[in-house]
Scaffold this active site. Structure first.
Site, PDB file in Angstrom:
ATOM      1  N   GLY A  27       0.819  -1.216   0.000  1.00  0.00           N
ATOM      2  CA  GLY A  27       0.000   0.000   0.000  1.00  0.00           C
ATOM      3  C   GLY A  27       0.838   1.244   0.000  1.00  0.00           C
ATOM      4  O   GLY A  27       2.069   1.210   0.087  1.00  0.00           O
ATOM      5  N   ASP A  86      -6.468  11.853   9.341  1.00  0.00           N
ATOM      6  CA  ASP A  86      -6.569  11.216   8.025  1.00  0.00           C
ATOM      7  C   ASP A  86      -7.360   9.923   8.127  1.00  0.00           C
ATOM      8  O   ASP A  86      -6.975   8.898   7.599  1.00  0.00           O
ATOM      9  CB  ASP A  86      -5.167  10.973   7.449  1.00  0.00           C
ATOM     10  CG  ASP A  86      -5.220  10.681   5.947  1.00  0.00           C
ATOM     11  OD1 ASP A  86      -6.264  10.969   5.321  1.00  0.00           O
ATOM     12  OD2 ASP A  86      -4.232  10.164   5.408  1.00  0.00           O
ATOM     13  N   GLY A 132      -0.224   8.428   2.967  1.00  0.00           N
ATOM     14  CA  GLY A 132       0.223   9.800   2.888  1.00  0.00           C
ATOM     15  C   GLY A 132       1.627   9.976   3.438  1.00  0.00           C
ATOM     16  O   GLY A 132       2.283  10.981   3.196  1.00  0.00           O
ATOM     17  N   PHE A 133       2.058   8.996   4.186  1.00  0.00           N
ATOM     18  CA  PHE A 133       3.348   9.152   4.851  1.00  0.00           C
ATOM     19  C   PHE A 133       4.420   8.274   4.226  1.00  0.00           C
ATOM     20  O   PHE A 133       5.528   8.232   4.701  1.00  0.00           O
ATOM     21  CB  PHE A 133       3.195   8.820   6.328  1.00  0.00           C
ATOM     22  CG  PHE A 133       2.137   9.646   6.984  1.00  0.00           C
ATOM     23  CD1 PHE A 133       2.422  10.926   7.428  1.00  0.00           C
ATOM     24  CD2 PHE A 133       0.839   9.165   7.140  1.00  0.00           C
ATOM     25  CE1 PHE A 133       1.440  11.700   8.025  1.00  0.00           C
ATOM     26  CE2 PHE A 133      -0.132   9.939   7.732  1.00  0.00           C
ATOM     27  CZ  PHE A 133       0.161  11.216   8.175  1.00  0.00           C
ATOM     28  N   GLY A 134       4.056   7.556   3.188  1.00  0.00           N
ATOM     29  CA  GLY A 134       5.039   6.703   2.542  1.00  0.00           C
ATOM     30  C   GLY A 134       4.484   5.323   2.270  1.00  0.00           C
ATOM     31  O   GLY A 134       3.356   5.020   2.635  1.00  0.00           O
ATOM     32  N   PRO A 135       5.289   4.474   1.611  1.00  0.00           N
ATOM     33  CA  PRO A 135       4.810   3.153   1.223  1.00  0.00           C
ATOM     34  C   PRO A 135       4.726   2.186   2.410  1.00  0.00           C
ATOM     35  O   PRO A 135       5.392   2.386   3.416  1.00  0.00           O
ATOM     36  CB  PRO A 135       5.863   2.673   0.229  1.00  0.00           C
ATOM     37  CG  PRO A 135       7.093   3.438   0.583  1.00  0.00           C
ATOM     38  CD  PRO A 135       6.647   4.753   1.139  1.00  0.00           C
ATOM     39  N   LYS A 185       5.872   0.436   7.722  1.00  0.00           N
ATOM     40  CA  LYS A 185       5.553   1.728   7.122  1.00  0.00           C
ATOM     41  C   LYS A 185       6.852   2.501   6.992  1.00  0.00           C
ATOM     42  O   LYS A 185       7.502   2.811   7.992  1.00  0.00           O
ATOM     43  CB  LYS A 185       4.564   2.468   8.024  1.00  0.00           C
ATOM     44  CG  LYS A 185       4.094   3.742   7.422  1.00  0.00           C
ATOM     45  CD  LYS A 185       2.656   4.005   7.796  1.00  0.00           C
ATOM     46  CE  LYS A 185       1.846   4.190   6.546  1.00  0.00           C
ATOM     47  NZ  LYS A 185       0.477   4.379   6.635  1.00  0.00           N
TER      48      LYS A 185
END
Ligand code: NAG
Ligand code: NAG
Ligand code: NAG
Length: 820
Positions: free
Chosen positions: A508, A626, A511-514, A529
């Protein structure tokens, strides 16, 4: 091939024979063949059964009709006031008068059906699949020619196709009467009737005391009812020269629905799904306290959103202020300034109210509203008037004299139902002055705000700069011991677990990275994450934040296992969630199976509890910022777990504040005050929660939602339907099976709409949300217009269903007040 087909055909034909009742009876009796106590009739589709029974603990025998399916609910009783008390009897057809008779052993007649005056040559009585017992000529199936039918003589139950009301040609009135008790079907004290004096309205009464009424029929609906039909049944109300009745018909074949008055006089709509053994109450009357007849006394108005529930009509004051103070409204209200029938008297308009009861009134269906007003002004005892029919902008004239009884505010505000209340000249003057004052005030505000605005803007700008400077300097420092408890993973371990961050491990993008899926050498599955490198935080600050977040533990939050910090890399390691995220289950054609309502409701509750914990129950007040369907993960048992909580802290700075440097969020979920002004609070999360809730119910995304009738988003669509009393239409069609939970779905929709209201102050806190969702008795406020209630242009509307992340540190357009 032909043989097989024939065999199947024969098999199908033979089924009804297997299903025939053992006692050999079918659905008809004739002159020669009475029905004895040990036999029953069963309708051809095996739905209803007729025979003798003893209710509850009673030993008396009654002839009745009940559902053949379990549970055996009795829907009609013939001899309810004349039971067979000692010996069994029989049901027969009288040969000389074509009536149904119940006779005891000595052939004495205990009950007979009303005679139609006609005598049939060869009469038969048949139990139909509708639950109707009909007496007819053997060769005639024309329902017009029934000599008698049980549908014309209801007991306590209205079935699909039965009429509640009048046959005006014969004077026959059909109405419900409660049983005395569950052991005694004799006529109880409660009746539910169609009253046709003036305009038709249904009235529930105990003896002659009114307990509830639907409000007069206004040409479109009963003015006090907000529950019309829905997908389970269709209501029809027919008011002609010959007939005046209400009727409902069940639409869904796999359901039975009935309206039954219970022994304490509450008509309830019940529903039974095929295969189920339990009747569920969809709703009952009185539905809310405001439904109780005259709840607020004379000239009082009841409103479920009012606190207290009752208030006086305009121009009226409590008759007894002391009683009113202690919430005893029974004595109602009186005029502040009595009507003197003088010049200067006028009317106040009331919008969206249930019209007062028709006690002393005057009706003229051909008069128009202007004449009506004149007439009312000229008649000194007239206290109010209204259109008698609201269709086509309104027509007719209905006038009330004396006290106005049983008015309530309806759930539909600004509806087409209007009423005009007569006011004394003094009160008219008061209203006029008030209006004038308001106008003046408005002007003063406009002038003072424009001049004040410039000053204010300057101050705000200055403050923001100061505040953000302070923030950078004063980083929160935690005791060293704290983060020792948090496992630190090294880069090599994580790289090995994720196949060196291969694309195949990537599950996935947030918004903060993969996000990657990984397998530790211990066999444990993890989600990694990998944060984008620009958190804008120092190493210590980052660690502190992670430690804080790792301490948040709740069954509806994803568990943080540890973190990894090496060089520029910052990673968070979470427990892996087997069922991925909620959006895989609720959106699109290829969703992973459909969730039934119970599951959906559990998920909604779980998210609400998780969010409540973040907002209130944890030591830190965390605002998620979010929340969206893809951030709700589901474990093995489909328990929802909120992910990415606390990340906004890491990225946006640690303090809880009202302005943020960067906007993190996702179109479709972000609240207006946050998107436009960067103002965020727990109420912005509540907004996102409302969006997620409505998405779960509808199975549709808010963003990218399209509808053929309008260009509103999902929130706007839900709002439009809500106001048309059609809110259930937004329900995901793949949940069709669970109809008995309509009231719970409606409650959820209402909570959802409350959460997405435009102004943060109007939205409930998560604590109230949890209460409202879990407590069936909590009375909910009426939602106001949702945010973003603007039709989008159809041309520029992109219908991409992809979620667009708003997080972008360099994007100045969304971070106007950034204080870098
Ligand atoms: C029908 O017959 C019964 C006795 O068999 C008699 O008592 C009754 O009066 C008759 N009714 C009519 C309408 O003839
Ligand atoms: C009848 O229904 C009402 C409303 O649902 C309920 O409060 C009452 O207890 C019921 N009475 C009986 C006897 O079941
Ligand atoms: C007011 O109207 C009612 C109904 O039409 C009528 O009975 C009554 O006499 C009228 N009163 C006056 C003063 O006109």
């Amino acid at each position: 091939m032909k043989c097989v087909a024939l065999a199947i055909l024969l098999f199908l034909i033979s089924i009804p024979i297997f299903l025939k009742p053992v006692n050999g009876a079918d659905d008809t009796i004739s002159l020669a063949q009475p029905l004895t106590d040990r036999m029953t009739l069963v309708s051809s589709g095996q739905i209803f059964e007729l025979g003798f029974f003893s209710p509850g603990s009673s030993k008396n025998r009654y002839l009745g009709i009940w559902y053949k399916t379990t549970p055996h609910v009795v829907v009609w009783v013939a001899n309810r006031n004349n039971p067979l008390t000692d010996f069994p009897g029989e049901l027969a057809i009288s040969s000389n008068s074509s009536q149904l008779l119940i006779r005891n052993q000595s052939k004495a007649i205990l009950w007979s059906s009303m005679s139609s005056g006609r005598v049939a040559k060869n009469p038969v009585a048949q139990l139909l699949d509708t639950g109707n017992l009909v007496l007819r000529e053997n060769d005639s199936v024309n329902s017009e020619l029934y000599l008698w039918q049980s549908f014309d003589y209801p007991s306590d139950t209205l079935l699909s196709g039965m009429k509640l009301g009048w046959d005006l040609t014969t004077g026959l009135e059909r109405y419900l009467t409660s049983w005395k008790s569950i052991d005694d079907p004799s006529t109880g004290d409660f009746t539910y009737k169609m009253n046709i004096t003036g305009l038709p309205q249904t009235i529930l009464a105990m003896g002659s005391t009114r307990q509830f009424r639907s409000g007069p029929w206004n040409g479109v609906r009963f003015s006090g009812l907000s529950i019309a039909g829905d997908r389970v049944f269709k209501s029809s109300s027919v008011f002609t020269k010959n007939e005046s009745y209400y009727m409902f018909t069940t639409i869904v074949k796999s359901l039975h629905t009935r309206v039954t008055m219970n022994t304490s006089g509450s008509p309830q709509r019940l529903i039974l799904q095929n295969g189920s053994t339990e009747w569920n109450i969809m709703y009952s009357v009185p539905y809310q306290r405001c439904d109780s007849y005259g709840f607020c006394g004379a000239n009082g108005v009841c409103g479920v959103n009012n606190d207290p529930l009752c208030k006086c009509l305009e121009g009226f004051i409590p008759t007894s202020p002391e009683e009113w103070q202690v919430l005893d409204w029974s004595n109602g209200c009186k005029r502040k300034n009595p009507l003197k029938c003088q010049r200067g008297e006028g009317f106040a308009k009331l919008d969206g109210v249930k019209l007062p009861d028709l006690l002393e009134f005057w009706l003229n269906k051909s008069m128009d509203i202007k004449e009506c007003k004149e007439q009312c002004l000229n008649n000194c005892s007239c206290t109010a008037y209204a259109d008698s029919d609201i269709r086509g902008g309104g027509s007719g004239c209905l006038m009330w004299f004396g006290d106005l009884i049983d008015i309530r505010e309806l759930r539909v505000k600004g509806s087409d139902q209007k009423m005009y209340l007569r006011l004394s000249a003094a009160d008219m003057k008061l209203i006029y002055n008030k209006k004038k004052k308001k106008k003046m005030l408005k002007m003063v505000i406009v002038i003072s705000t424009t001049s004040g605005m410039c000053l204010l803007l300057g101050v705000i700008f200055w403050c923001t700069i100061c505040k953000s400077r302070k923030r950078v300097r004063g980083s929160s420092s935690q005791s060293k011991n704290d983060y020792i408890e948090l496992p630190m993973f090294d880069m090599a371990t994580i790289a090995a677990a994720t196949n060196n961050f291969s694309d195949t491990s990537r599950i996935g993008e947030g918004g903060f990275g993969p996000v990657y899926k990984g397998n530790l050498s211990t066999g444990q599955e993890i989600a990694v994450k990998r944060l984008s490198k620009d958190s804008g935080q120092g190493l210590e600050e980052f660690k502190n934040e992670v430690v804080l977040i790792s301490k948040l533990q709740h069954r509806n939050l994803v568990g943080l296992l540890g973190c990894c910090i090496e060089g520029e890399e910052r990673m968070l390691i979470y427990e892996y969630m087997y069922n991925k995220s909620l959006n895989h289950f609720i959106f699109g054609e290829n969703k992973n199976g459909s969730l039934d309502w119970k599951k959906r409701f559990d998920i909604i509750m779980g998210i609400a509890r998780g969010l409540l914990y973040l907002h209130q129950d944890s030591k830190l007040q965390i605002i998620h910022r979010d929340l969206k369907a893809s951030n709700i993960l589901l474990d093995m048992n489909m328990n929802p777990k909120i992910s990415d909580f606390g990340l906004a802290r890491i990225f946006g700075g640690g303090e809880i504040e009202t302005k943020t440097r960067r906007i993190v969020g996702t179109y479709g979920y972000i609240s207006p005050e946050y998107a436009v002004d960067g103002n965020f609070s727990i109420k912005s999360d509540v907004f996102s929660f409302g969006v997620v809730l409505l998405e779960i119910i509808s199975g549709k995304r808010n963003r990218g939602f399209s509808h053929s009738d309008h260009h509103h988003n999902l929130l706007g669509h839900a709002w439009l339907l809500w106001n048309k009393e059609l809110a259930l239409e937004i329900k995901d069609s793949s949940m069709e099976e669970s109809m008995s939970i309509e009231s719970q779905v409606l409650r959820c929709i209402q909570v959802g709409l409350l959460c997405v209201q435009k102004f943060p102050a109007d939205r409930p806190t998560m604590a109230s949300v949890v209460v409202m969702l879990s407590n069936e008795r909590a009375e909910l406020p009426w939602p106001k217009e949702p945010a973003f209630f603007l039709e989008r242009s159809s041309i520029v509307e992109d219908t991409k269903s992809r979620e667009e992340e708003l997080y972008s540190p360099n994007e100045t357009s969304t971070t106007l007040l950034e204080g870098r």
